[in-house]
Scaffold this motif. Structure first.
Motif, PDB file in Angstrom:
ATOM      1  N   ILE A 145       0.878  -1.176   0.000  1.00 39.20           N
ATOM      2  CA  ILE A 145       0.000   0.000   0.000  1.00 39.20           C
ATOM      3  C   ILE A 145       0.916   1.227   0.000  1.00 39.20           C
ATOM      4  O   ILE A 145       1.501   1.576   1.028  1.00 39.20           O
ATOM      5  CB  ILE A 145      -0.930   0.022   1.230  1.00 39.20           C
ATOM      6  N   SER A 146       1.007   1.887  -1.159  1.00 43.16           N
ATOM      7  CA  SER A 146       1.954   2.984  -1.325  1.00 43.16           C
ATOM      8  C   SER A 146       1.716   4.135  -0.361  1.00 43.16           C
ATOM      9  O   SER A 146       2.654   4.656   0.243  1.00 43.16           O
ATOM     10  CB  SER A 146       1.916   3.491  -2.763  1.00 43.16           C
ATOM     11  N   SER A 147       0.470   4.555  -0.200  1.00 45.53           N
ATOM     12  CA  SER A 147       0.195   5.715   0.654  1.00 45.53           C
ATOM     13  C   SER A 147       0.545   5.426   2.122  1.00 45.53           C
ATOM     14  O   SER A 147       1.136   6.268   2.800  1.00 45.53           O
ATOM     15  CB  SER A 147      -1.257   6.150   0.526  1.00 45.53           C
ATOM     16  N   LEU A 148       0.207   4.250   2.603  1.00 41.96           N
ATOM     17  CA  LEU A 148       0.537   3.881   3.977  1.00 41.96           C
ATOM     18  C   LEU A 148       2.048   3.757   4.146  1.00 41.96           C
ATOM     19  O   LEU A 148       2.616   4.213   5.143  1.00 41.96           O
ATOM     20  CB  LEU A 148      -0.155   2.568   4.367  1.00 41.96           C
ATOM     21  N   SER A 149       2.709   3.189   3.153  1.00 44.69           N
ATOM     22  CA  SER A 149       4.167   3.063   3.201  1.00 44.69           C
ATOM     23  C   SER A 149       4.831   4.428   3.225  1.00 44.69           C
ATOM     24  O   SER A 149       5.834   4.625   3.915  1.00 44.69           O
ATOM     25  CB  SER A 149       4.671   2.259   2.002  1.00 44.69           C
ATOM     26  N   SER A 150       4.272   5.372   2.492  1.00 41.95           N
ATOM     27  CA  SER A 150       4.800   6.739   2.495  1.00 41.95           C
ATOM     28  C   SER A 150       4.667   7.368   3.878  1.00 41.95           C
ATOM     29  O   SER A 150       5.589   8.040   4.358  1.00 41.95           O
ATOM     30  CB  SER A 150       4.071   7.602   1.467  1.00 41.95           C
ATOM     31  N   LEU A 151       3.538   7.147   4.531  1.00 41.49           N
ATOM     32  CA  LEU A 151       3.349   7.684   5.878  1.00 41.49           C
ATOM     33  C   LEU A 151       4.305   7.029   6.880  1.00 41.49           C
ATOM     34  O   LEU A 151       4.832   7.701   7.768  1.00 41.49           O
ATOM     35  CB  LEU A 151       1.900   7.496   6.329  1.00 41.49           C
ATOM     36  N   ILE A 152       4.550   5.755   6.721  1.00 41.22           N
ATOM     37  CA  ILE A 152       5.493   5.059   7.598  1.00 41.22           C
ATOM     38  C   ILE A 152       6.907   5.582   7.352  1.00 41.22           C
ATOM     39  O   ILE A 152       7.676   5.810   8.295  1.00 41.22           O
ATOM     40  CB  ILE A 152       5.397   3.530   7.397  1.00 41.22           C
ATOM     41  N   GLY A 153       7.253   5.802   6.082  1.00 39.28           N
ATOM     42  CA  GLY A 153       8.558   6.384   5.756  1.00 39.28           C
ATOM     43  C   GLY A 153       8.714   7.777   6.334  1.00 39.28           C
ATOM     44  O   GLY A 153       9.772   8.135   6.865  1.00 39.28           O
ATOM     45  N   LEU A 154       7.654   8.586   6.258  1.00 43.41           N
ATOM     46  CA  LEU A 154       7.680   9.929   6.834  1.00 43.41           C
ATOM     47  C   LEU A 154       7.868   9.862   8.346  1.00 43.41           C
ATOM     48  O   LEU A 154       8.635  10.636   8.922  1.00 43.41           O
ATOM     49  CB  LEU A 154       6.386  10.672   6.499  1.00 43.41           C
ATOM     50  N   THR A 155       7.211   8.910   8.991  1.00 45.89           N
ATOM     51  CA  THR A 155       7.371   8.733  10.430  1.00 45.89           C
ATOM     52  C   THR A 155       8.819   8.386  10.771  1.00 45.89           C
ATOM     53  O   THR A 155       9.391   8.919  11.727  1.00 45.89           O
ATOM     54  CB  THR A 155       6.408   7.641  10.952  1.00 45.89           C
ATOM     55  N   ALA A 156       9.422   7.516   9.959  1.00 47.48           N
ATOM     56  CA  ALA A 156      10.827   7.161  10.170  1.00 47.48           C
ATOM     57  C   ALA A 156      11.720   8.388  10.001  1.00 47.48           C
ATOM     58  O   ALA A 156      12.686   8.573  10.756  1.00 47.48           O
ATOM     59  CB  ALA A 156      11.242   6.059   9.190  1.00 47.48           C
ATOM     60  N   LEU A 157      11.386   9.237   9.034  1.00 48.38           N
ATOM     61  CA  LEU A 157      12.162  10.464   8.827  1.00 48.38           C
ATOM     62  C   LEU A 157      12.061  11.372  10.050  1.00 48.38           C
ATOM     63  O   LEU A 157      13.062  11.894  10.534  1.00 48.38           O
ATOM     64  CB  LEU A 157      11.674  11.203   7.584  1.00 48.38           C
ATOM     65  N   LEU A 158      10.853  11.553  10.570  1.00 46.18           N
ATOM     66  CA  LEU A 158      10.662  12.424  11.726  1.00 46.18           C
ATOM     67  C   LEU A 158      11.386  11.888  12.961  1.00 46.18           C
ATOM     68  O   LEU A 158      12.046  12.645  13.682  1.00 46.18           O
ATOM     69  CB  LEU A 158       9.169  12.589  12.017  1.00 46.18           C
ATOM     70  N   ILE A 159      11.270  10.595  13.199  1.00 41.23           N
ATOM     71  CA  ILE A 159      11.922   9.995  14.367  1.00 41.23           C
ATOM     72  C   ILE A 159      13.445  10.089  14.232  1.00 41.23           C
ATOM     73  O   ILE A 159      14.135  10.486  15.172  1.00 41.23           O
ATOM     74  CB  ILE A 159      11.459   8.531  14.570  1.00 41.23           C
ATOM     75  N   SER A 160      13.972   9.743  13.049  1.00 44.47           N
ATOM     76  CA  SER A 160      15.426   9.802  12.861  1.00 44.47           C
ATOM     77  C   SER A 160      15.929  11.240  12.933  1.00 44.47           C
ATOM     78  O   SER A 160      17.018  11.499  13.450  1.00 44.47           O
ATOM     79  CB  SER A 160      15.827   9.135  11.545  1.00 44.47           C
ATOM     80  N   SER A 161      15.146  12.189  12.456  1.00 44.52           N
ATOM     81  CA  SER A 161      15.527  13.603  12.534  1.00 44.52           C
ATOM     82  C   SER A 161      15.621  14.044  14.001  1.00 44.52           C
ATOM     83  O   SER A 161      16.552  14.758  14.390  1.00 44.52           O
ATOM     84  CB  SER A 161      14.530  14.467  11.780  1.00 44.52           C
ATOM     85  N   TYR A 162      14.663  13.623  14.787  1.00 44.53           N
ATOM     86  CA  TYR A 162      14.671  13.967  16.206  1.00 44.53           C
ATOM     87  C   TYR A 162      15.892  13.348  16.900  1.00 44.53           C
ATOM     88  O   TYR A 162      16.533  13.986  17.719  1.00 44.53           O
ATOM     89  CB  TYR A 162      13.381  13.504  16.888  1.00 44.53           C
ATOM     90  N   ILE A 163      16.217  12.109  16.531  1.00 44.99           N
ATOM     91  CA  ILE A 163      17.371  11.436  17.144  1.00 44.99           C
ATOM     92  C   ILE A 163      18.677  12.080  16.693  1.00 44.99           C
ATOM     93  O   ILE A 163      19.586  12.311  17.500  1.00 44.99           O
ATOM     94  CB  ILE A 163      17.342   9.921  16.811  1.00 44.99           C
ATOM     95  N   ILE A 164      18.794  12.394  15.405  1.00 38.54           N
ATOM     96  CA  ILE A 164      20.039  12.958  14.873  1.00 38.54           C
ATOM     97  C   ILE A 164      20.207  14.412  15.271  1.00 38.54           C
ATOM     98  O   ILE A 164      21.319  14.882  15.500  1.00 38.54           O
ATOM     99  CB  ILE A 164      20.069  12.794  13.333  1.00 38.54           C
ATOM    100  N   HIS A 165      19.107  15.159  15.356  1.00 39.70           N
ATOM    101  CA  HIS A 165      19.150  16.592  15.696  1.00 39.70           C
ATOM    102  C   HIS A 165      18.258  16.888  16.899  1.00 39.70           C
ATOM    103  O   HIS A 165      17.281  17.638  16.789  1.00 39.70           O
ATOM    104  CB  HIS A 165      18.667  17.444  14.518  1.00 39.70           C
ATOM    105  N   PRO A 166      18.577  16.350  18.086  1.00 41.78           N
ATOM    106  CA  PRO A 166      17.675  16.534  19.235  1.00 41.78           C
ATOM    107  C   PRO A 166      17.582  17.989  19.697  1.00 41.78           C
ATOM    108  O   PRO A 166      16.605  18.357  20.349  1.00 41.78           O
ATOM    109  CB  PRO A 166      18.297  15.650  20.313  1.00 41.78           C
ATOM    110  N   ASP A 167      18.532  18.818  19.339  1.00 50.56           N
ATOM    111  CA  ASP A 167      18.538  20.208  19.797  1.00 50.56           C
ATOM    112  C   ASP A 167      17.764  21.148  18.880  1.00 50.56           C
ATOM    113  O   ASP A 167      17.596  22.318  19.189  1.00 50.56           O
ATOM    114  CB  ASP A 167      19.974  20.709  19.939  1.00 50.56           C
ATOM    115  N   MET A 168      17.246  20.662  17.765  1.00 49.60           N
ATOM    116  CA  MET A 168      16.543  21.534  16.824  1.00 49.60           C
ATOM    117  C   MET A 168      15.067  21.571  17.092  1.00 49.60           C
ATOM    118  O   MET A 168      14.382  20.765  17.459  1.00 49.60           O
ATOM    119  CB  MET A 168      16.793  21.070  15.387  1.00 49.60           C
TER     120      MET A 168
END
Length: 168
Positions: A145-168
């Motif tokens: 399911i492309s749309s659901l996979s895109s949302l899961i990918g976006l969630t991974a981006l947000l979580i990894s961004s928070y982990i990599i840049h916790p001060d932003m």
């Protein structure tokens, strides 16, 4: 005219180029706006062309995705070369996605902005974007399911961004 205004207009107008619509129309004589989900993006290009022109479906889908991602990157790279602030770069990123979603060339309709959004995020947050694409690929293979996979990918981006840049 102020350079930032020129960059902003350029980002919007370049990103508004409806590559999925153009490619499907030119190479398969199909208007993807009238088929499938009615969307101009890569997912609908694949969905529609699997039915209408299966021999072109994968090729045109890959080209659509690549062009939609690249059009979001072009003006950001130019602005970076000109020494633009991060706030200008992020504005360009947003305007690129808005241009894809609300194209003046298609009566202010367009795609969902996934590929264009990925392109701008690949420039602005490269590590996080690569993590997101790996998660998206795995999700799309498992869920189909492309749309659901895109949302899961976006969630991974947000979580990894928070982990990599916790001060932003």
């Amino acid at each position: 005219m102020d350079l930032n205004i020129i960059l902003y207009l350029s980002a919007y107008l370049i990103a508004a180029i409806p590559f999925g619509f153009i490619l499907a129309k030119v190479f398969a004589d199909v208007d993807v706006r009238k088929e499938g989900s009615g969307n101009i993006g890569a997912t609908n290009v694949l969905r529609v062309l699997k039915e209408k022109a299966p021999h072109l479906a994968k090729k045109l889908t890959i080209i659509t995705f690549a062009l939609d991602a690249t059009k979001g990157m072009i003006v950001i790279f130019v602005a970076m070369a000109l020494g633009a602030d991060d706030s200008v770069l992020w504005t360009l990123a947003v305007l690129s996605v808005v241009g894809h979603c609300f194209s003046p060339f298609l009566g202010f309709e367009g795609g969902k902005g996934v590929a264009t959004g990925f392109g701008v995020l690949l420039v602005m947050l490269p590590v996080e974007s690569l993590i997101a694409i790996v998660v998206w690929v795995i999700s799309s293979k498992v869920l189909k399911i492309s749309s659901l996979s895109s949302l899961i990918g976006l969630t991974a981006l947000l979580i990894s961004s928070y982990i990599i840049h916790p001060d932003m």
